[in-house]
Design a protein around this motif. Structure first.
Motif, PDB file in Angstrom:
ATOM      1  N   LEU A 270      11.095   3.035  12.379  1.00 52.81           N
ATOM      2  CA  LEU A 270      11.666   4.313  11.951  1.00 52.81           C
ATOM      3  C   LEU A 270      12.640   4.138  10.790  1.00 52.81           C
ATOM      4  N   ASP A 271      13.450   3.085  10.867  1.00 59.21           N
ATOM      5  CA  ASP A 271      14.580   2.957   9.933  1.00 59.21           C
ATOM      6  C   ASP A 271      14.190   2.437   8.556  1.00 59.21           C
ATOM      7  N   LEU A 272      13.186   1.549   8.487  1.00 56.13           N
ATOM      8  CA  LEU A 272      12.799   1.024   7.171  1.00 56.13           C
ATOM      9  C   LEU A 272      11.995   2.116   6.458  1.00 56.13           C
ATOM     10  N   ARG A 273      12.450   2.473   5.272  1.00 59.94           N
ATOM     11  CA  ARG A 273      11.793   3.579   4.554  1.00 59.94           C
ATOM     12  C   ARG A 273      11.234   3.097   3.220  1.00 59.94           C
ATOM     13  N   ILE A 274      10.118   3.685   2.847  1.00 59.23           N
ATOM     14  CA  ILE A 274       9.589   3.490   1.497  1.00 59.23           C
ATOM     15  C   ILE A 274       9.404   4.882   0.910  1.00 59.23           C
ATOM     16  N   ASN A 275       9.949   5.113  -0.252  1.00 59.69           N
ATOM     17  CA  ASN A 275       9.958   6.449  -0.856  1.00 59.69           C
ATOM     18  C   ASN A 275      10.544   7.485   0.108  1.00 59.69           C
ATOM     19  N   GLY A 276      11.564   7.079   0.855  1.00 58.28           N
ATOM     20  CA  GLY A 276      12.292   8.007   1.728  1.00 58.28           C
ATOM     21  C   GLY A 276      11.650   8.285   3.078  1.00 58.28           C
ATOM     22  N   LYS A 277      10.466   7.704   3.339  1.00 60.16           N
ATOM     23  CA  LYS A 277       9.768   8.007   4.595  1.00 60.16           C
ATOM     24  C   LYS A 277       9.481   6.740   5.387  1.00 60.16           C
TER      25      LYS A 277
ATOM     26  N   ALA B 212       0.844  -1.196   0.000  1.00 61.54           N
ATOM     27  CA  ALA B 212       0.000   0.000   0.000  1.00 61.54           C
ATOM     28  C   ALA B 212       0.882   1.249   0.000  1.00 61.54           C
ATOM     29  N   ARG B 213       1.909   1.225   0.830  1.00 62.47           N
ATOM     30  CA  ARG B 213       2.799   2.369   0.945  1.00 62.47           C
ATOM     31  C   ARG B 213       3.523   2.656  -0.367  1.00 62.47           C
ATOM     32  N   GLU B 214       3.999   1.572  -1.009  1.00 62.53           N
ATOM     33  CA  GLU B 214       4.694   1.755  -2.286  1.00 62.53           C
ATOM     34  C   GLU B 214       3.768   2.376  -3.326  1.00 62.53           C
ATOM     35  N   LEU B 215       2.464   2.103  -3.203  1.00 54.73           N
ATOM     36  CA  LEU B 215       1.501   2.647  -4.158  1.00 54.73           C
ATOM     37  C   LEU B 215       0.979   4.019  -3.729  1.00 54.73           C
ATOM     38  N   GLY B 216       1.568   4.579  -2.670  1.00 55.57           N
ATOM     39  CA  GLY B 216       1.226   5.944  -2.276  1.00 55.57           C
ATOM     40  C   GLY B 216       0.061   6.076  -1.318  1.00 55.57           C
ATOM     41  N   TYR B 217      -0.400   4.966  -0.725  1.00 53.29           N
ATOM     42  CA  TYR B 217      -1.495   5.053   0.250  1.00 53.29           C
ATOM     43  C   TYR B 217      -1.006   5.694   1.543  1.00 53.29           C
ATOM     44  N   LEU B 218      -1.921   6.332   2.268  1.00 55.35           N
ATOM     45  CA  LEU B 218      -1.659   6.693   3.662  1.00 55.35           C
ATOM     46  C   LEU B 218      -1.778   5.410   4.476  1.00 55.35           C
ATOM     47  N   THR B 219      -0.997   5.304   5.548  1.00 51.39           N
ATOM     48  CA  THR B 219      -1.020   4.057   6.318  1.00 51.39           C
ATOM     49  C   THR B 219      -1.150   4.350   7.810  1.00 51.39           C
TER      50      THR B 219
ATOM     51  N   LYS C 230      -5.763  10.683  -1.170  1.00 50.35           N
ATOM     52  CA  LYS C 230      -5.085   9.396  -1.242  1.00 50.35           C
ATOM     53  C   LYS C 230      -5.933   8.382  -0.482  1.00 50.35           C
ATOM     54  N   PRO C 231      -6.012   7.141  -0.965  1.00 50.93           N
ATOM     55  CA  PRO C 231      -6.691   6.130  -0.160  1.00 50.93           C
ATOM     56  C   PRO C 231      -5.804   5.749   1.027  1.00 50.93           C
ATOM     57  N   PHE C 232      -6.387   5.041   1.994  1.00 49.29           N
ATOM     58  CA  PHE C 232      -5.571   4.638   3.147  1.00 49.29           C
ATOM     59  C   PHE C 232      -5.656   3.141   3.391  1.00 49.29           C
ATOM     60  N   PHE C 233      -4.621   2.632   4.067  1.00 46.03           N
ATOM     61  CA  PHE C 233      -4.625   1.271   4.598  1.00 46.03           C
ATOM     62  C   PHE C 233      -4.501   1.392   6.109  1.00 46.03           C
ATOM     63  N   LEU C 234      -5.480   0.852   6.828  1.00 48.35           N
ATOM     64  CA  LEU C 234      -5.468   0.922   8.297  1.00 48.35           C
ATOM     65  C   LEU C 234      -5.525  -0.480   8.869  1.00 48.35           C
TER      66      LEU C 234
ATOM     67  N   LEU D 167      -7.130  -9.479  -0.318  1.00 48.03           N
ATOM     68  CA  LEU D 167      -7.095  -8.048   0.013  1.00 48.03           C
ATOM     69  C   LEU D 167      -6.093  -7.309  -0.872  1.00 48.03           C
ATOM     70  N   MET D 168      -4.962  -7.964  -1.147  1.00 45.36           N
ATOM     71  CA  MET D 168      -3.929  -7.264  -1.914  1.00 45.36           C
ATOM     72  C   MET D 168      -4.343  -6.969  -3.352  1.00 45.36           C
ATOM     73  N   VAL D 169      -5.355  -7.728  -3.828  1.00 48.39           N
ATOM     74  CA  VAL D 169      -5.876  -7.455  -5.177  1.00 48.39           C
ATOM     75  C   VAL D 169      -6.459  -6.028  -5.249  1.00 48.39           C
ATOM     76  N   TYR D 170      -6.951  -5.554  -4.117  1.00 45.02           N
ATOM     77  CA  TYR D 170      -7.575  -4.215  -4.102  1.00 45.02           C
ATOM     78  C   TYR D 170      -6.555  -3.081  -4.081  1.00 45.02           C
ATOM     79  N   LEU D 171      -5.293  -3.416  -3.815  1.00 50.85           N
ATOM     80  CA  LEU D 171      -4.255  -2.373  -3.806  1.00 50.85           C
ATOM     81  C   LEU D 171      -3.866  -2.083  -5.248  1.00 50.85           C
ATOM     82  N   LYS D 172      -4.094  -0.837  -5.663  1.00 51.69           N
ATOM     83  CA  LYS D 172      -3.876  -0.518  -7.090  1.00 51.69           C
ATOM     84  C   LYS D 172      -3.025   0.732  -7.235  1.00 51.69           C
ATOM     85  N   PRO D 173      -2.290   0.819  -8.355  1.00 50.66           N
ATOM     86  CA  PRO D 173      -1.498   2.025  -8.594  1.00 50.66           C
ATOM     87  C   PRO D 173      -2.403   3.245  -8.822  1.00 50.66           C
TER      88      PRO D 173
END
Ligand SMILES: [Zn+2]
Length: 445
Positions: free
Chosen positions: A156-163, A115-122, A253-257, A439-445
């Motif tokens: 904290l240390d693992l980052r996706i897109n720098g965050k 989800a994070r790689e696809l730009g979702y809020l988490t 942005k969509p979110f994953f909670l 569930l992962m099928v619903y995660l889309k670019p």
């Protein structure tokens, strides 16, 4: 001619509908840790409105869609929370104790990662320490669930897109984030995270990213908490902050909670039915909040399940064809707290017992408990507390007809709950890994 124009018009309308893809759905995934079938059944009796003749349905009844097997990938049958959480987070079976790694000990991505790689809020909100097994499997990788400091570091240390991967972290666990060797809270703040350490200040969290660590380790049990519906309250906050409409000045942005009612399992390990039912009440309240959210925001997928069952809970025990919910409802504290209070009140323990349980003991039971309490050797504090705790639990179980077969987990299938437009996707019998894959099928670019 008119027909031809109408035809063209409907064709172009159709093309427009295809050209504009539907907005990506939000995903809310919830785990009731240790919440086997007996827990939802007992909760139905526990929450029954005794003023009406019928047994009221629960939010679990309303959302039930399927069943899932939970076995781990290490030749065993009974899973722990780490292997089950990894299966639920990533769709991959692994060994007991594993956090986000497969049987070959290689890190595997979770649905939160994707989800994070696809730009979702988490976001995550849990009632255990936030780096405990279930949430950890969505964020970190470790061969052992007990590597608590290393798991916290990875948040904290693992980052996706720098965050960092998670925009909103709510739960317990300050002692793992504020340590002698590292202050992760300060480091999160340096990255722009708003921090709160008191549940009363939830409303003060106005924007993302944010971190709320409301207790040293796990949060207080619901039965003894100043806010027994603490997961429900954290969920309200999470939905407020993650909701696209709230993301001002940015494109929605969509979110994953990810949510967890973490302590149903802990009460199950303790074989403490009153403790378990109060955690179930918080889980049910949380699901009702989500239901209302999905009704207002139909482009949201909600799925809940359990990672396994705990304690071998049974409704009815020792040949009794009954279960007395009222006995459970009247218990005001967890068994160790009741034991401590009885021991502290010494010769006055009977008044305390009445206040905390309302159970009328038989004469021989009173005598047995009296002997434990009045003859307690105070130099042997914790041993006495655990002996009295066992006695308290035995009486609560006897008078409520509650049964337990183990202090550990059990391997029966668990329920799947879903609500919203796509709840049919989770119908029927499946493996816990299938829930993640679907569930992962619903995660889309
Ligand atoms: Zn457990």
């Amino acid at each position: 001619m008119q027909k031809f124009i109408l035809g063209l018009l409907s064709l172009s309308l159709c093309a427009a509908a295809i050209a504009a893809p539907a907005p990506r759905p939000n995903i809310i995934f919830m785990v009731g840790d240790g919440m086997g079938v007996a827990y939802t059944g007992a909760y139905r009796l526990y929450q029954d409105n005794i003023a009406t003749p019928e047994l009221e349905k629960t939010v679990f009844d309303e959302m039930l869609v399927g069943m899932a097997s939970t076995y781990p990938d290490d030749h065993g049958v009974v899973t722990d929370s780490a292997a089950a959480a990894t299966a639920l987070a990533s769709g991959v079976k692994t060994f007991n104790g594993a956090i986000g790694v497969n049987s070959q000990h290689s890190p595997i991505p979770s649905m939160l990662d994707k989800a994070r790689e696809l730009g979702y809020l988490t976001g995550i909100a849990v009632t255990c320490q936030v780096n405990h097994a279930t949430p950890a499997a969505f964020i970190a990788h470790a061969d052992s669930r007990h590597s608590y400091d290393s798991i916290a570091d990875q948040y904290l240390d693992l980052r996706i897109n720098g965050k960092p991967k998670v925009d909103l972290i709510l739960g317990g666990g300050r002692e793992y984030f504020i340590r002698k060797d590292r202050n992760l809270v300060k480091e999160f703040e340096a990255l722009g995270y708003h921090y709160q350490d008191d549940l009363k200040n939830l409303a003060k969290i106005k924007k993302l990213p944010a971190l709320g660590l409301f207790s040293k380790a796990g949060m207080d049990p619901a039965l003894e908490s100043s806010n027994p519906l603490r997961l429900a309250e954290m969920t309200e906050t999470a939905l407020r902050l993650l909701q696209p409409e709230m993301q001002k000045n940015t494109t929605a942005k969509p979110f994953f909670l990810m949510l967890e009612a973490s302590q149903i399992d802990w009460c199950g390990h303790a074989n403490d039915i009153a403790c378990a039912m109060s955690e179930m009440r918080d889980m049910a309240a949380t699901m009702k909040i989500i239901k209302a959210f999905v009704d207002k925001n139909p482009n949201t997928i909600f799925v809940a399940t359990a990672d396994h069952s705990t304690g071998g809970l049974s409704i009815g025990a020792k040949g009794q064809y009954q279960w007395n919910a009222s006995v459970v409802r009247n218990v005001k504290a967890t068994a160790p707290t009741i034991a401590r209070k009885l021991l502290a009140s010494k010769n006055n323990w009977k008044t305390e017992w009445q206040t905390l349980t309302q159970i009328k003991l038989a004469d021989d039971e009173q005598k047995a408990l009296d002997a434990f309490i009045t003859q307690a050797d105070e130099s042997n504090g914790e041993v006495i507390v655990s002996q009295v705790t066992a006695q308290v639990l035995a009486y609560i179980d006897k008078y409520s007809s509650t049964g337990w077969t183990t202090k550990g987990h059990t391997g029966e299938d668990v329920q799947i709950f879903s609500y919203g437009n796509d709840h049919g996707s989770f119908n029927g019998a499946m493996d816990n890994t299938d829930i993640a894959k679907k569930l992962m099928v619903y995660l889309k670019p």
